[in-house]
Design a protein around this motif. Structure first.
Motif, PDB file in Angstrom:
ATOM      1  N   PRO A 188       0.822  -1.212   0.000  1.00 44.47           N
ATOM      2  CA  PRO A 188       0.000   0.000   0.000  1.00 44.47           C
ATOM      3  C   PRO A 188       0.855   1.259   0.000  1.00 44.47           C
ATOM      4  N   LYS A 189       0.249   2.358  -0.375  1.00 44.41           N
ATOM      5  CA  LYS A 189       0.947   3.644  -0.303  1.00 44.41           C
ATOM      6  C   LYS A 189       1.295   3.954   1.149  1.00 44.41           C
ATOM      7  N   ARG A 190       2.419   4.625   1.333  1.00 42.32           N
ATOM      8  CA  ARG A 190       2.839   4.986   2.683  1.00 42.32           C
ATOM      9  C   ARG A 190       2.588   6.465   2.932  1.00 42.32           C
ATOM     10  N   GLY A 300       6.629  -2.484   0.813  1.00 39.59           N
ATOM     11  CA  GLY A 300       6.806  -1.043   0.684  1.00 39.59           C
ATOM     12  C   GLY A 300       8.239  -0.582   0.831  1.00 39.59           C
ATOM     13  N   GLY A 370       2.402   3.313  -4.245  1.00 36.04           N
ATOM     14  CA  GLY A 370       2.521   2.073  -3.490  1.00 36.04           C
ATOM     15  C   GLY A 370       3.554   1.161  -4.114  1.00 36.04           C
TER      16      GLY A 370
END
Length: 447
Positions: A188-190, A300, A370
């Motif tokens: 997922p995006k951080r 990630g 992501g």
């Protein structure tokens, strides 16, 4: 120089760079290669990448600046460093250097005991320079290179550019990009923690040695990253380089040859944002830390892998250093027949700055898209890029770098060091503290 920067930025991002101002002349460094131009472009690329990270925080970076004189100073910062007013000792061990062979020249790298042992074992001689010189003189350069490398040492025959182009490894390097940046897993995006610095709150785990990798970590630290360098108490170090490249980093020891040490490394990786490593290719993978394992351990993560001769070809796993790569790829070739190295260790420093730029580019993509990302660069790839920039007049002016120096306390004493290069008005880069003694910190992340 602007066209050089444009090419680097396209390699990193596929687009044109934003507002940037490049100043200064290329005659600040001698020799025919455009080292000062490459240094300036590398500094500018890393600073632009930091500016892109700053934009993600809602802060306008302003016009990035890079100057040839400051970039040149940064590219031989280890030579300009002073500790309590005293300059650095030689970084070369007694047996390191260029030797005349029966048909040319070969360079031996003996800065580490295991490499010195490889030279002595491979050549069948005791550890004296006269004995090594005599053994080398009676053999071909290629025979010496093969014998030393086969014995676990580090050596390189002086090849011409044409010989390198025809060599299988030269061909492999020519087929690779300057920077490889690719996703290696889903994540997922951080969300970035609040900070007024480009890399504030970003945790960088640095498993590097010598120069290129440590330079990358030093650049990231100057832009606000929490950089933790991991070494081992029993491994040798070139202290002159450690003192210079350790700015703004914490330093801890972890014994990766033990089960407990590997468990500690897993714990550190599980909370890291970046892992930059310059182990011999395949070394981390053999102890369970290959790209797939890292992606599973920390989705990630941005993984940066540095190598000497690239990640494809028959020499992909060969150990190497800046001075050796210059011999192999023809950059040290001179019409006189004797080795003529670059005026600074430009392959190391250039690869370090470009790695920092690539890491920040990958971080930006991780935040916006992501994914787990892998960055790969090599000294040979940087050398090929430098060679592609053309030539300049070999002459150089006398340069005064004194106004680019600053003082800072360190674990070694009072440092006089080259100030961080690259201007970023929105958040000027700087180191929060000087070099710490190796291993003085705990192998944990700051809260």
């Amino acid at each position: 120089m602007r066209e050089i920067l444009d090419g680097v930025w396209r390699a990193l991002t596929g687009s044109r760079p934003g507002a940037v101002e490049l100043t200064g002349a290329e005659d600040v460094l001698p020799g025919p290669y455009r080292v000062a131009a490459a240094a300036t472009a590398s500094v500018a690329a890393a600073t632009l990448a930091a500016g892109e990270m700053l934009k993600l925080r809602g802060i306008e970076p302003g016009t990035v600046t890079a100057d040839t004189r400051h970039a040149a100073a940064a590219f031989h910062s280890e030579q300009l460093l002073r500790v309590d007013g005293v300059g650095a000792e030689s970084v070369w061990a007694p047996l390191s250097g260029n030797y005349r062979a029966a048909d040319g020249w070969v360079r031996l790298h003996c800065n580490y005991p295991r490499h010195e042992a490889g030279v002595c074992w491979g050549l069948g001689v005791p550890g004296s320079r006269s004995a090594v010189a005599k053994a080398v003189a009676g053999r071909s350069a290629r025979e010496v290179e093969h014998a030393v490398v086969s014995a676990g040492g580090a050596a390189a025959e002086l090849r011409s550019p044409e010989e390198w182009a025809a060599h299988p490894q030269g061909s492999a390097v020519a087929s690779l990009p300057l920077v490889s940046l690719e996703p290696v897993g889903a994540a997922p995006k951080r969300t970035l923690f609040y900070s007024d610095r480009p890399l504030g709150g970003v945790r960088v785990l640095e498993l590097t040695h010598v120069l290129a990798g440590p330079v990358a970590g030093r650049v990231l630290a100057a832009h606000g990253a929490d950089v933790l360098h991991i070494g081992a108490a029993h491994l040798p170090r070139v202290e002159a380089l450690v003192r210079d490249t350790g700015q703004g980093k914490r330093s801890a020891f972890v014994a990766l040859d033990t089960e407990g040490g590997r468990a500690r490394l897993k714990k550190l990786i599980s909370r890291a944002d970046v892992l930059v490593q310059s182990f011999r290719p395949g070394a981390l993978e053999r102890i369970g830390f290959g790209p797939a394992e890292l992606a599973a351990l920390r989705p990630g993560l941005v993984i940066a892998d540095l190598s000497a001769y690239g990640w494809e070809g028959p020499w992909a796993r060969r150990r190497g250093f800046d001075s050796l790569v210059q011999m192999s790829n023809g950059m040290a070739w001179d019409s006189s027949g004797e080795p003529s190295p670059l005026p600074v260790q430009a392959l190391d420093h250039g690869t370090g700055w470009l790695t920092a730029a690539a890491i920040m580019t990958a971080l930006r993509r991780q935040v916006t898209e992501g994914g787990t990302w892998r960055v790969r660069l090599s000294l040979a790839g940087t050398g090929r890029w430098l060679d592609s920039l053309g030539r300049k007049d070999s002459g150089a002016v006398e340069v005064d770098y004194s106004d680019l120096l600053e003082e800072a306390d360190s674990g070694y004493g009072r440092l006089t060091r080259v100030r961080m290069a690259g201007g970023l008005p929105g958040a000027e880069p700087h180191w929060d503290f000087g070099t710490r003694l190796p291993g003085v910190d705990k192998p944990t992340w700051n809260p």
